[in-house]
Design a protein around this motif. Sequence first.
Motif, short mmCIF file in Angstrom:
data_model
loop_
_atom_site.label_atom_id
_atom_site.label_comp_id
_atom_site.label_asym_id
_atom_site.label_seq_id
_atom_site.Cartn_x
_atom_site.Cartn_y
_atom_site.Cartn_z
N ILE A 101 -0.64 6.51 4.07
CA ILE A 101 -1.16 5.32 4.74
C ILE A 101 -1.30 5.59 6.23
CG2 ILE A 101 -0.79 2.87 5.23
CD1 ILE A 101 -1.40 3.53 2.30
N TRP B 179 -6.41 -1.08 -3.51
CA TRP B 179 -5.17 -1.16 -4.29
C TRP B 179 -5.48 -1.45 -5.76
CZ3 TRP B 179 -3.19 -5.43 -6.94
CH2 TRP B 179 -1.88 -5.29 -7.43
N PRO C 235 -5.10 3.23 3.24
CA PRO C 235 -4.91 4.57 2.67
C PRO C 235 -5.94 5.55 3.21
CG PRO C 235 -5.86 3.07 1.05
CD PRO C 235 -5.49 2.23 2.23
N LEU D 155 0.83 -1.20 0.00
CA LEU D 155 0.00 0.00 0.00
C LEU D 155 0.86 1.25 0.00
CD1 LEU D 155 -2.79 -1.06 2.53
CD2 LEU D 155 -2.82 -1.21 0.03
N ASP D 156 1.97 1.23 0.73
CA ASP D 156 2.87 2.39 0.74
C ASP D 156 3.39 2.69 -0.66
OD1 ASP D 156 3.85 2.69 3.97
OD2 ASP D 156 3.06 0.76 3.33
N ARG E 62 -1.65 4.08 9.81
CA ARG E 62 -1.49 2.90 10.66
C ARG E 62 -2.00 3.22 12.06
NH1 ARG E 62 2.68 2.48 6.98
NH2 ARG E 62 2.85 0.42 5.99
#
Length: 388
Positions: A208, A322, A235, A199-200, A210
Amino acid sequence: MSTTDTDVGGAITLTADELDPFVTHAGTRDRLTGPGLPCDGALLAFDTLREHGLRTVADLAGDADKLAGELRDRLVVGALRSLDRDLESILLDGTTGEVSSAYVRRDPVHLDLAPLAPSLDALLSFAAATEELTLSRGGPGPFGPRTVAQVSDRLSAVFEDAAGAEVPPYWRMAALIRPLARIAGPGEGLVLGLPKRLLDEEFGAGEIMRFEDVDFPPALTHEPTRRFLRESGLPEDGFLFQLDTEMPLPPLTEYYADEHPDAFSAGLLPPAADRLIRLGPLLEDTSLVMDGSTGAVLAWSEPDLTLRPLNADISTLAFTLWLLHREKTVDAAHHLSDSYEQLAATLTQTLATVDPASCDRTPALPGDDGRRHWPELFEDRSVGMLYA
Protein backbone atom coordinates in the motif's frame (compact mmCIF):
# COMPACT_ATOMS: atom_id res chain seq x y z
CA MET A 1 -48.07 -21.85 -27.75
CA SER A 2 -49.81 -18.51 -27.68
CA THR A 3 -51.38 -17.28 -24.46
CA THR A 4 -52.13 -13.99 -22.87
CA ASP A 5 -51.44 -12.99 -19.30
CA THR A 6 -53.29 -10.76 -16.91
CA ASP A 7 -51.72 -8.11 -14.69
CA VAL A 8 -53.68 -8.16 -11.42
CA GLY A 9 -53.00 -6.00 -8.36
CA GLY A 10 -49.36 -5.35 -9.26
CA ALA A 11 -48.64 -9.02 -10.01
CA ILE A 12 -48.63 -11.04 -13.24
CA THR A 13 -51.08 -13.94 -13.06
CA LEU A 14 -52.36 -16.58 -15.48
CA THR A 15 -55.63 -18.45 -15.68
CA ALA A 16 -55.88 -22.22 -15.29
CA ASP A 17 -56.78 -22.51 -18.98
CA GLU A 18 -53.65 -20.61 -19.94
CA LEU A 19 -51.51 -23.04 -17.96
CA ASP A 20 -52.96 -26.13 -19.64
CA PRO A 21 -51.50 -28.47 -20.74
CA PHE A 22 -47.94 -27.37 -20.01
CA VAL A 23 -48.06 -26.68 -16.26
CA THR A 24 -49.27 -29.67 -14.28
CA HIS A 25 -47.24 -29.13 -11.08
CA ALA A 26 -49.79 -28.23 -8.40
CA GLY A 27 -47.65 -25.76 -6.44
CA THR A 28 -46.63 -23.94 -9.61
CA ARG A 29 -50.24 -23.69 -10.77
CA ASP A 30 -51.21 -22.27 -7.37
CA ARG A 31 -48.48 -19.65 -7.61
CA LEU A 32 -49.29 -18.55 -11.17
CA THR A 33 -53.07 -18.45 -10.74
CA GLY A 34 -52.93 -16.98 -7.22
CA PRO A 35 -50.35 -14.46 -6.03
CA GLY A 36 -48.60 -14.57 -9.40
CA LEU A 37 -45.18 -13.13 -10.18
CA PRO A 38 -43.95 -9.62 -9.34
CA CYS A 39 -43.98 -7.03 -12.10
CA ASP A 40 -40.73 -5.37 -11.08
CA GLY A 41 -37.56 -6.54 -9.42
CA ALA A 42 -33.85 -5.75 -9.37
CA LEU A 43 -32.82 -9.36 -10.01
CA LEU A 44 -35.76 -10.98 -11.79
CA ALA A 45 -37.90 -9.74 -14.68
CA PHE A 46 -41.13 -11.37 -15.85
CA ASP A 47 -42.04 -8.92 -18.59
CA THR A 48 -42.06 -11.72 -21.14
CA LEU A 49 -45.20 -13.12 -19.50
CA ARG A 50 -46.95 -9.78 -19.72
CA GLU A 51 -45.96 -9.23 -23.33
CA HIS A 52 -46.18 -12.73 -24.79
CA GLY A 53 -47.81 -15.07 -22.28
CA LEU A 54 -46.40 -18.53 -21.76
CA ARG A 55 -44.02 -19.73 -24.47
CA THR A 56 -41.99 -22.89 -24.70
CA VAL A 57 -38.38 -23.16 -25.76
CA ALA A 58 -39.69 -24.89 -28.88
CA ASP A 59 -41.67 -21.73 -29.70
CA LEU A 60 -38.44 -19.75 -29.72
CA ALA A 61 -36.16 -22.26 -31.39
CA GLY A 62 -35.44 -21.79 -35.05
CA ASP A 63 -35.09 -25.53 -35.54
CA ALA A 64 -37.21 -27.05 -32.80
CA ASP A 65 -36.91 -30.57 -34.24
CA LYS A 66 -33.29 -30.67 -33.09
CA LEU A 67 -34.14 -29.85 -29.49
CA ALA A 68 -33.83 -32.58 -26.91
CA GLY A 69 -37.30 -33.80 -26.01
CA GLU A 70 -37.09 -32.75 -22.37
CA LEU A 71 -36.22 -29.19 -23.40
CA ARG A 72 -38.96 -28.52 -25.90
CA ASP A 73 -41.68 -27.94 -23.33
CA ARG A 74 -39.60 -25.87 -20.88
CA LEU A 75 -41.45 -22.62 -20.38
CA VAL A 76 -39.76 -19.24 -20.77
CA VAL A 77 -41.24 -17.18 -17.94
CA GLY A 78 -38.73 -14.39 -17.35
CA ALA A 79 -35.10 -13.36 -17.20
CA LEU A 80 -32.33 -12.72 -14.73
CA ARG A 81 -31.65 -8.99 -14.59
CA SER A 82 -28.52 -6.94 -14.58
CA LEU A 83 -28.54 -3.16 -14.14
CA ASP A 84 -29.74 -2.18 -17.58
CA ARG A 85 -30.65 -5.35 -19.45
CA ASP A 86 -31.87 -8.92 -19.24
CA LEU A 87 -29.34 -11.75 -18.95
CA GLU A 88 -30.29 -15.42 -19.09
CA SER A 89 -33.87 -16.55 -19.61
CA ILE A 90 -35.67 -18.12 -16.66
CA LEU A 91 -37.07 -21.53 -17.65
CA LEU A 92 -39.78 -23.45 -15.83
CA ASP A 93 -40.33 -27.19 -15.88
CA GLY A 94 -44.12 -27.38 -15.79
CA THR A 95 -44.10 -30.98 -14.56
CA THR A 96 -41.70 -30.71 -11.61
CA GLY A 97 -41.88 -26.98 -10.90
CA GLU A 98 -38.07 -26.71 -11.04
CA VAL A 99 -36.56 -23.48 -12.36
CA SER A 100 -33.39 -23.13 -14.41
CA SER A 101 -31.67 -20.49 -16.53
CA ALA A 102 -30.17 -20.52 -20.02
CA TYR A 103 -29.27 -18.23 -22.91
CA VAL A 104 -32.19 -19.25 -25.08
CA ARG A 105 -31.74 -16.47 -27.61
CA ARG A 106 -28.19 -17.50 -28.47
CA ASP A 107 -28.75 -21.05 -29.63
CA PRO A 108 -31.87 -22.84 -28.40
CA VAL A 109 -30.72 -26.07 -30.02
CA HIS A 110 -27.67 -26.25 -27.75
CA LEU A 111 -29.14 -25.08 -24.46
CA ASP A 112 -26.87 -25.19 -21.45
CA LEU A 113 -29.28 -25.27 -18.54
CA ALA A 114 -28.09 -23.99 -15.18
CA PRO A 115 -30.11 -24.82 -12.03
CA LEU A 116 -31.70 -21.76 -10.45
CA ALA A 117 -34.28 -22.85 -7.84
CA PRO A 118 -36.38 -25.89 -6.89
CA SER A 119 -39.59 -23.90 -7.43
CA LEU A 120 -40.96 -20.48 -8.31
CA ASP A 121 -41.70 -19.87 -4.63
CA ALA A 122 -38.08 -20.58 -3.75
CA LEU A 123 -36.87 -18.38 -6.61
CA LEU A 124 -38.89 -15.43 -5.36
CA SER A 125 -37.75 -15.92 -1.78
CA PHE A 126 -34.11 -16.08 -2.91
CA ALA A 127 -34.44 -12.80 -4.81
CA ALA A 128 -36.32 -11.08 -1.98
CA ALA A 129 -33.69 -12.05 0.60
CA THR A 130 -30.87 -10.89 -1.66
CA GLU A 131 -32.51 -7.54 -2.36
CA GLU A 132 -33.35 -6.96 1.30
CA LEU A 133 -29.92 -7.83 2.68
CA THR A 134 -27.52 -6.58 0.02
CA LEU A 135 -28.99 -4.24 -2.57
CA SER A 136 -30.05 -1.39 -0.28
CA ARG A 137 -27.57 0.90 1.46
CA GLY A 138 -30.24 3.17 2.89
CA GLY A 139 -30.33 3.83 6.59
CA PRO A 140 -27.57 3.88 9.20
CA GLY A 141 -26.10 0.43 8.56
CA PRO A 142 -24.68 -1.68 10.00
CA PHE A 143 -21.50 -1.98 7.94
CA GLY A 144 -18.09 -3.58 8.31
CA PRO A 145 -16.42 -7.01 8.08
CA ARG A 146 -18.68 -8.56 10.75
CA THR A 147 -21.79 -7.38 8.91
CA VAL A 148 -20.46 -8.80 5.63
CA ALA A 149 -19.94 -12.20 7.29
CA GLN A 150 -23.37 -12.14 8.97
CA VAL A 151 -25.22 -11.20 5.77
CA SER A 152 -23.36 -13.90 3.85
CA ASP A 153 -24.29 -16.51 6.44
CA ARG A 154 -27.96 -15.41 6.49
CA LEU A 155 -28.22 -15.59 2.71
CA SER A 156 -26.52 -18.97 2.61
CA ALA A 157 -29.03 -20.26 5.17
CA VAL A 158 -32.00 -19.02 3.09
CA PHE A 159 -30.65 -20.71 -0.03
CA GLU A 160 -29.67 -23.96 1.68
CA ASP A 161 -33.02 -24.28 3.45
CA ALA A 162 -34.74 -24.53 0.06
CA ALA A 163 -32.03 -25.97 -2.20
CA GLY A 164 -30.01 -28.13 0.18
CA ALA A 165 -26.23 -28.32 0.02
CA GLU A 166 -26.16 -27.86 -3.79
CA VAL A 167 -27.03 -24.17 -3.92
CA PRO A 168 -27.18 -23.02 -7.57
CA PRO A 169 -24.09 -21.00 -8.62
CA TYR A 170 -26.03 -17.77 -9.14
CA TRP A 171 -27.23 -17.74 -5.54
CA ARG A 172 -23.94 -19.07 -4.17
CA MET A 173 -22.18 -16.03 -5.61
CA ALA A 174 -25.01 -13.84 -4.32
CA ALA A 175 -24.20 -15.06 -0.80
CA LEU A 176 -20.44 -14.66 -1.22
CA ILE A 177 -20.08 -11.52 -3.35
CA ARG A 178 -23.09 -9.24 -2.90
CA PRO A 179 -22.62 -8.81 0.90
CA LEU A 180 -19.23 -7.20 0.18
CA ALA A 181 -21.18 -4.02 -0.58
CA ARG A 182 -21.73 -3.74 3.19
CA ILE A 183 -18.01 -3.46 4.03
CA ALA A 184 -18.08 0.32 4.51
CA GLY A 185 -20.56 2.97 5.59
CA PRO A 186 -20.65 6.63 4.57
CA GLY A 187 -17.41 8.58 4.77
CA GLU A 188 -16.61 12.14 5.79
CA GLY A 189 -16.54 14.11 2.57
CA LEU A 190 -16.27 10.87 0.58
CA VAL A 191 -18.83 8.24 -0.41
CA LEU A 192 -17.27 5.56 1.82
CA GLY A 193 -15.43 5.41 5.11
CA LEU A 194 -13.41 2.24 4.58
CA PRO A 195 -12.45 0.30 7.71
CA LYS A 196 -8.94 1.10 8.88
CA ARG A 197 -6.30 -1.14 7.35
CA LEU A 198 -8.82 -2.82 5.06
CA LEU A 199 -6.47 -2.40 2.10
CA ASP A 200 -3.43 -3.47 4.12
CA GLU A 201 -5.15 -6.68 5.16
CA GLU A 202 -6.27 -7.45 1.62
CA PHE A 203 -3.17 -6.56 -0.38
CA GLY A 204 -0.45 -6.69 2.29
CA ALA A 205 0.82 -3.76 4.32
CA GLY A 206 3.96 -3.47 2.20
CA GLU A 207 1.89 -3.16 -0.99
CA ILE A 208 0.00 0.00 0.00
CA MET A 209 1.32 3.40 -1.04
CA ARG A 210 0.52 6.24 1.34
CA PHE A 211 1.25 9.78 0.26
CA GLU A 212 2.66 12.83 1.99
CA ASP A 213 1.70 16.42 1.40
CA VAL A 214 4.87 16.93 -0.61
CA ASP A 215 3.52 14.41 -3.15
CA PHE A 216 0.40 16.46 -3.84
CA PRO A 217 0.40 19.03 -6.65
CA PRO A 218 -1.17 22.44 -5.96
CA ALA A 219 -4.14 21.39 -8.12
CA LEU A 220 -5.17 18.78 -5.55
CA THR A 221 -7.28 20.96 -3.29
CA HIS A 222 -10.00 18.44 -2.36
CA GLU A 223 -9.16 17.84 1.29
CA PRO A 224 -11.10 14.54 1.78
CA THR A 225 -9.13 13.06 -1.12
CA ARG A 226 -5.83 14.32 0.30
CA ARG A 227 -6.73 12.82 3.67
CA PHE A 228 -7.61 9.45 2.14
CA LEU A 229 -4.34 9.28 0.20
CA ARG A 230 -2.38 10.13 3.36
CA GLU A 231 -4.19 7.81 5.77
CA SER A 232 -5.51 4.89 3.70
CA GLY A 233 -3.47 5.06 0.51
CA LEU A 234 -3.87 2.87 -2.55
CA PRO A 235 -2.43 -0.50 -3.57
CA GLU A 236 0.60 -0.11 -5.81
CA ASP A 237 -0.60 -3.09 -7.86
CA GLY A 238 -4.39 -3.21 -7.91
CA PHE A 239 -4.30 -5.92 -10.60
CA LEU A 240 -6.44 -3.86 -12.94
CA PHE A 241 -4.75 -0.59 -12.06
CA GLN A 242 -1.08 0.17 -11.58
CA LEU A 243 -0.27 3.13 -9.34
CA ASP A 244 2.53 5.23 -10.81
CA THR A 245 5.09 5.54 -8.01
CA GLU A 246 8.01 6.78 -10.12
CA MET A 247 7.07 10.46 -9.88
CA PRO A 248 5.02 12.87 -7.74
CA LEU A 249 1.38 12.99 -8.74
CA PRO A 250 1.31 15.17 -11.88
CA PRO A 251 -1.53 17.09 -13.47
CA LEU A 252 -2.31 15.70 -16.90
CA THR A 253 -0.74 18.72 -18.62
CA GLU A 254 2.57 18.20 -16.82
CA TYR A 255 2.51 14.45 -17.40
CA TYR A 256 2.32 14.85 -21.17
CA ALA A 257 4.77 17.75 -21.23
CA ASP A 258 7.36 15.75 -19.28
CA GLU A 259 6.76 12.15 -20.38
CA HIS A 260 5.22 12.43 -23.84
CA PRO A 261 6.01 15.89 -25.19
CA ASP A 262 5.24 14.89 -28.77
CA ALA A 263 2.10 12.87 -28.08
CA PHE A 264 -0.56 15.54 -27.72
CA SER A 265 -0.85 19.24 -28.10
CA ALA A 266 -2.50 21.06 -25.24
CA GLY A 267 -5.58 21.58 -27.41
CA LEU A 268 -6.21 17.81 -27.55
CA LEU A 269 -6.25 17.33 -23.81
CA PRO A 270 -9.59 17.42 -21.96
CA PRO A 271 -10.89 20.70 -20.53
CA ALA A 272 -9.25 21.71 -17.25
CA ALA A 273 -6.46 19.17 -17.81
CA ASP A 274 -4.30 21.23 -15.46
CA ARG A 275 -6.45 20.11 -12.52
CA LEU A 276 -6.80 16.47 -13.65
CA ILE A 277 -4.20 14.56 -11.63
CA ARG A 278 -2.85 11.33 -13.07
CA LEU A 279 -2.58 8.35 -10.69
CA GLY A 280 -1.44 5.77 -13.21
CA PRO A 281 -2.48 3.61 -16.19
CA LEU A 282 -5.74 1.67 -16.40
CA LEU A 283 -4.88 0.29 -19.80
CA GLU A 284 -1.93 0.87 -22.07
CA ASP A 285 -3.58 3.90 -23.64
CA THR A 286 -5.94 4.94 -20.82
CA SER A 287 -5.03 6.90 -17.70
CA LEU A 288 -6.79 7.01 -14.35
CA VAL A 289 -7.11 10.65 -13.29
CA MET A 290 -8.90 12.51 -10.53
CA ASP A 291 -10.30 16.00 -10.50
CA GLY A 292 -8.23 17.87 -7.97
CA SER A 293 -11.02 20.22 -6.99
CA THR A 294 -13.95 17.76 -6.70
CA GLY A 295 -12.22 14.41 -6.10
CA ALA A 296 -14.13 12.70 -8.95
CA VAL A 297 -12.21 9.79 -10.48
CA LEU A 298 -12.18 9.61 -14.28
CA ALA A 299 -10.71 7.61 -17.17
CA TRP A 300 -8.86 9.52 -19.91
CA SER A 301 -8.70 7.58 -23.18
CA GLU A 302 -5.96 8.64 -25.58
CA PRO A 303 -7.29 6.86 -28.71
CA ASP A 304 -10.65 8.62 -28.72
CA LEU A 305 -9.62 11.71 -26.70
CA THR A 306 -12.51 11.14 -24.29
CA LEU A 307 -12.89 11.65 -20.56
CA ARG A 308 -15.37 9.29 -18.91
CA PRO A 309 -16.58 8.78 -15.31
CA LEU A 310 -14.82 5.90 -13.58
CA ASN A 311 -15.66 6.13 -9.87
CA ALA A 312 -17.43 8.67 -7.71
CA ASP A 313 -14.27 9.38 -5.71
CA ILE A 314 -11.06 7.89 -4.33
CA SER A 315 -12.90 5.86 -1.67
CA THR A 316 -15.05 4.01 -4.20
CA LEU A 317 -12.00 3.47 -6.43
CA ALA A 318 -10.31 1.79 -3.47
CA PHE A 319 -13.46 -0.26 -2.85
CA THR A 320 -13.49 -1.38 -6.50
CA LEU A 321 -9.86 -2.56 -6.31
CA TRP A 322 -10.59 -4.30 -3.00
CA LEU A 323 -13.74 -5.96 -4.42
CA LEU A 324 -11.85 -7.37 -7.40
CA HIS A 325 -9.01 -8.67 -5.23
CA ARG A 326 -11.50 -10.27 -2.84
CA GLU A 327 -13.35 -11.88 -5.75
CA LYS A 328 -10.13 -13.66 -6.75
CA THR A 329 -9.82 -15.20 -3.30
CA VAL A 330 -13.47 -16.25 -3.21
CA ASP A 331 -13.30 -17.69 -6.72
CA ALA A 332 -10.22 -19.76 -5.90
CA ALA A 333 -12.21 -21.44 -3.12
CA HIS A 334 -15.63 -21.72 -4.79
CA HIS A 335 -15.00 -21.63 -8.58
CA LEU A 336 -17.58 -18.93 -9.17
CA SER A 337 -16.06 -17.98 -12.53
CA ASP A 338 -17.26 -21.31 -13.94
CA SER A 339 -20.48 -19.30 -14.34
CA TYR A 340 -18.61 -16.33 -15.76
CA GLU A 341 -21.43 -14.16 -17.07
CA GLN A 342 -23.46 -14.54 -13.91
CA LEU A 343 -20.37 -13.57 -11.90
CA ALA A 344 -19.78 -10.50 -14.08
CA ALA A 345 -23.38 -9.39 -13.54
CA THR A 346 -23.08 -10.02 -9.79
CA LEU A 347 -19.93 -7.91 -9.55
CA THR A 348 -21.49 -5.10 -11.57
CA GLN A 349 -24.58 -5.07 -9.35
CA THR A 350 -22.41 -5.12 -6.21
CA LEU A 351 -20.28 -2.21 -7.42
CA ALA A 352 -23.35 -0.25 -8.51
CA THR A 353 -24.86 -0.66 -5.04
CA VAL A 354 -21.88 1.19 -3.58
CA ASP A 355 -21.00 3.50 -6.49
CA PRO A 356 -23.88 3.98 -8.97
CA ALA A 357 -21.86 6.45 -11.06
CA SER A 358 -19.29 3.78 -11.93
CA CYS A 359 -21.91 1.71 -13.78
CA ASP A 360 -24.36 4.37 -14.97
CA ARG A 361 -24.10 4.54 -18.75
CA THR A 362 -25.87 7.89 -18.98
CA PRO A 363 -23.50 10.34 -20.76
CA ALA A 364 -22.17 12.75 -18.16
CA LEU A 365 -19.29 14.65 -19.80
CA PRO A 366 -18.64 16.28 -23.19
CA GLY A 367 -18.06 13.50 -25.73
CA ASP A 368 -19.00 10.81 -23.20
CA ASP A 369 -20.55 7.86 -25.06
CA GLY A 370 -21.76 6.04 -21.96
CA ARG A 371 -19.05 3.37 -21.95
CA ARG A 372 -18.01 2.47 -18.42
CA HIS A 373 -14.69 0.81 -17.74
CA TRP A 374 -15.47 -1.52 -14.86
CA PRO A 375 -18.69 -3.18 -16.16
CA GLU A 376 -17.14 -3.64 -19.60
CA LEU A 377 -14.01 -5.16 -18.08
CA PHE A 378 -16.04 -7.54 -15.91
CA GLU A 379 -18.12 -8.68 -18.88
CA ASP A 380 -15.24 -9.24 -21.30
CA ARG A 381 -14.83 -12.98 -21.01
CA SER A 382 -12.09 -12.99 -23.68
CA VAL A 383 -9.91 -10.99 -21.30
CA GLY A 384 -10.92 -13.25 -18.41
CA MET A 385 -10.23 -10.74 -15.62
CA LEU A 386 -12.48 -12.58 -13.17
CA TYR A 387 -10.73 -15.93 -13.31
CA ALA A 388 -8.77 -16.74 -10.16
